[in-house]
Write an enzyme that holds these catalytic residues in place. Structure first.
Site, short mmCIF file in Angstrom:
data_model
loop_
_atom_site.label_atom_id
_atom_site.label_comp_id
_atom_site.label_asym_id
_atom_site.label_seq_id
_atom_site.Cartn_x
_atom_site.Cartn_y
_atom_site.Cartn_z
N TYR A 1 4.44 5.86 10.62
CA TYR A 1 3.60 4.74 10.17
C TYR A 1 4.43 3.75 9.35
O TYR A 1 4.32 2.53 9.50
CB TYR A 1 2.42 5.29 9.36
N LYS B 1 1.77 -0.92 15.11
CA LYS B 1 3.18 -1.01 15.47
C LYS B 1 3.57 -2.31 16.20
O LYS B 1 4.75 -2.66 16.25
CB LYS B 1 3.57 0.17 16.39
N HIS C 1 0.83 -1.21 0.00
CA HIS C 1 0.00 0.00 0.00
C HIS C 1 0.87 1.25 0.00
O HIS C 1 1.86 1.33 0.70
CB HIS C 1 -0.90 0.02 1.25
N PRO D 1 -3.52 -0.91 18.83
CA PRO D 1 -3.25 -1.26 17.43
C PRO D 1 -3.46 -0.13 16.42
O PRO D 1 -3.20 -0.32 15.23
CB PRO D 1 -4.22 -2.41 17.16
C1 PHB Z 1 -5.08 -5.19 10.49
O1 PHB Z 1 -5.42 -6.10 11.27
O2 PHB Z 1 -5.08 -5.36 9.27
C2 PHB Z 1 -4.68 -3.86 11.05
C3 PHB Z 1 -4.81 -3.62 12.40
C4 PHB Z 1 -4.43 -2.37 12.90
C5 PHB Z 1 -3.97 -1.39 12.04
C6 PHB Z 1 -3.84 -1.65 10.69
C7 PHB Z 1 -4.19 -2.89 10.19
O3 PHB Z 1 -3.65 -0.16 12.53
#
Ligand code: PHB
Ligand code: APR
Length: 397
Positions: free
Chosen positions: A387, A299, A76, A295
């Site tokens: 990020y 990270k 992405h 989450p």
């Molecule tokens: C995911 O589970 O795909 C996921 C979880 C938290 C995030 C980004 C992706 O910040």
């Protein structure tokens, strides 16, 4: 009588941290044994997050773990931030001079690592019980356990790595450990659904009803999350309620969330937790054993794998070259990165979630911050840099 054996490094826990450590040590010619109290099937099925920083992808490729990741991972360029009914793209690739993120589920990384270790003849004891660690301040710490057939083992090691997650046995062995903690007044309800994602990139949406995240696992599987109260029961959320809340929180004109069969549903509490030092004598903590982030910044997995790269480099210096300098610096080196990620994760979380009882003043502050991040190049760059992974660590191949 216990079976007595010897290993240079005893590793507690076959999550991503313990497994990658075992893999990297083997590349340095250091043998290890991984002891895990759950079954292989359980470890391979556990649903966790799935977003990899560019540096994590590069590391996995460089150590022979890139094949399925390159075939199935979804690269992405950026993310969307949504608020006040508007959706804004943050182009991480252009803001960071070419860094990116890849969606590849943690559970797939665990499968790849287990397969790689077993193919290389690596020792992983699944379904172990009575796992204990002792004598960590001596030069021969001992990892003991009972294997799945009931036989007791004692492994005499040079070093033990506690990669046993937040609820493991290793962290309590560090006396006078300092703990820094924040619990948030919300949780995430996460679903996996057989539905082709109706977005090309992840959407982080702040809505008056709460935060929502649109992620994915493949071109035909969506992964979606909703902010819910911390003590929420799954029974309160039948599938049709989940879909209608997702439609509400992601609503923009002429667009909708693609719905499908829900194949997994769970609730995860949100917490920030940092414990240090991450070393006591010859015991080293890595990953969730030492720190947890909420989450929202994606990270957790990247931090766990970064610890392990630092640890593998340090253990090579110690066990192959006899220099303990990197090992002595291990905890400080990791905690600097951990605190940067802790701040970023807290900041993303605070900007996007609606706290119970939050007033109009707080809402306006969040909206102002989101407008700033999506209109100022400096602010967007700071988000993008964190990020995509700030100061990635390198493996000394
Ligand atoms: C995911 O589970 O795909 C996921 C979880 C938290 C995030 C980004 C992706 O910040
Ligand atoms: N004995 C043996 N194994 C244990 C013990 C024990 N007493 N206690 C826990 N374990 C195992 C768990 O069963 C698990 O397989 O240790 C492993 C720890 O793995 P994870 O919890 O996945 O932690 P880590 O490898 O550090 O990975 C961190 O997990 O929670 C996510 O966001 C986080 O993505 C990050 C990743």
């Amino acid at each position: 009588m216990a079976v007595i054996s010897r290993a240079q490094v005893g590793i507690v826990g076959a999550g991503p941290a313990g497994l990658l450590l075992s893999h990297l040590l083997a590349l340095h010619g250091i043998e290890s044994v991984v002891v895990e109290n759950k079954s292989r099937e359980y470890c391979e099925a556990r649903q966790r997050a799935g977003l990899l920083e560019a540096g994590t992808v590069e590391l996995l490729r460089s150590v022979g773990l890139g094949e399925r990741l390159d075939a199935e991972g979804l690269e992405h360029d950026g993310i969307y931030l949504q608020f006040d009914g508007e959706r804004h793209h943050v182009n991480i690739r252009s803001l960071t001079g070419g860094r990116w993120v890849t969606v590849y589920a943690q559970t797939e990384i665990v499968k790849d690592l287990i397969a790689a270790r077993l193919a290389a003849g690596g020792a992983i004891e699944f379904s172990a019980s009575d796992v204990t660690v002792r004598d960590v301040t001596s030069s021969r710490p001992v990892l003991s356990y009972v294997d799945s057939s009931g036989a007791a083992h004692e492994v005499s090691c040079d070093v033990i790595a506690g990669c046993d997650g937040f609820h493991g046995i290793s962290r309590p062995l560090i006396p006078e450990i300092s703990v820094y903690e924040r619990t948030y007044p919300y949780a995430w309800l996460g679903i996996l659904a057989d539905a082709a994602p109706s977005t090309d990139e992840l959407i982080y949406s702040r809505h008056e009803s709460g935060f929502a995240l649109y992620s994915m696992r493949s071109p035909s599987v969506s992964r979606l999350y909703l902010q819910v109260p911390p003590d929420e029961k799954l029974e309160e959320w039948p599938d049709d309620r989940i879909w209608s809340e997702l439609q509400r929180r992601f609503a923009v004109d002429g667009w909708s969330v693609a719905e499908g069969t829900v194949t997994d549903k769970s609730i995860t509490p949100m917490r920030s937790f940092v414990a240090g030092p991450m070393r006591h004598g010859r015991l080293f903590l890595a990953g969730d054993a030492a720190h947890i982030v909420p989450p929202t910044g994606a990270k957790g997995l990247n931090l766990a794998l970064s610890d392990v790269i630092v640890l593998a480099n340090a253990l090579r210096a110690a066990l192959v070259s006899g220099s303990w300098e990197l090992a002595d610096a291990y905890s400080d080196t990791c905690l600097r990165r951990v605190w940067r990620a802790t701040h970023f994760s807290w900041w993303m979380t605070s900007m996007l979630h609606v706290a119970p009882g939050a007033d109009a003043f707080e809402s306006q502050l969040q909206l102002s911050q989101l407008r700033y991040v999506t209109s100022s190049r400096a602010q967007a760059t700071a988000l993008a840099e964190n990020y995509a992974g700030y100061q990635p660590v390198r493996f000394d191949a």
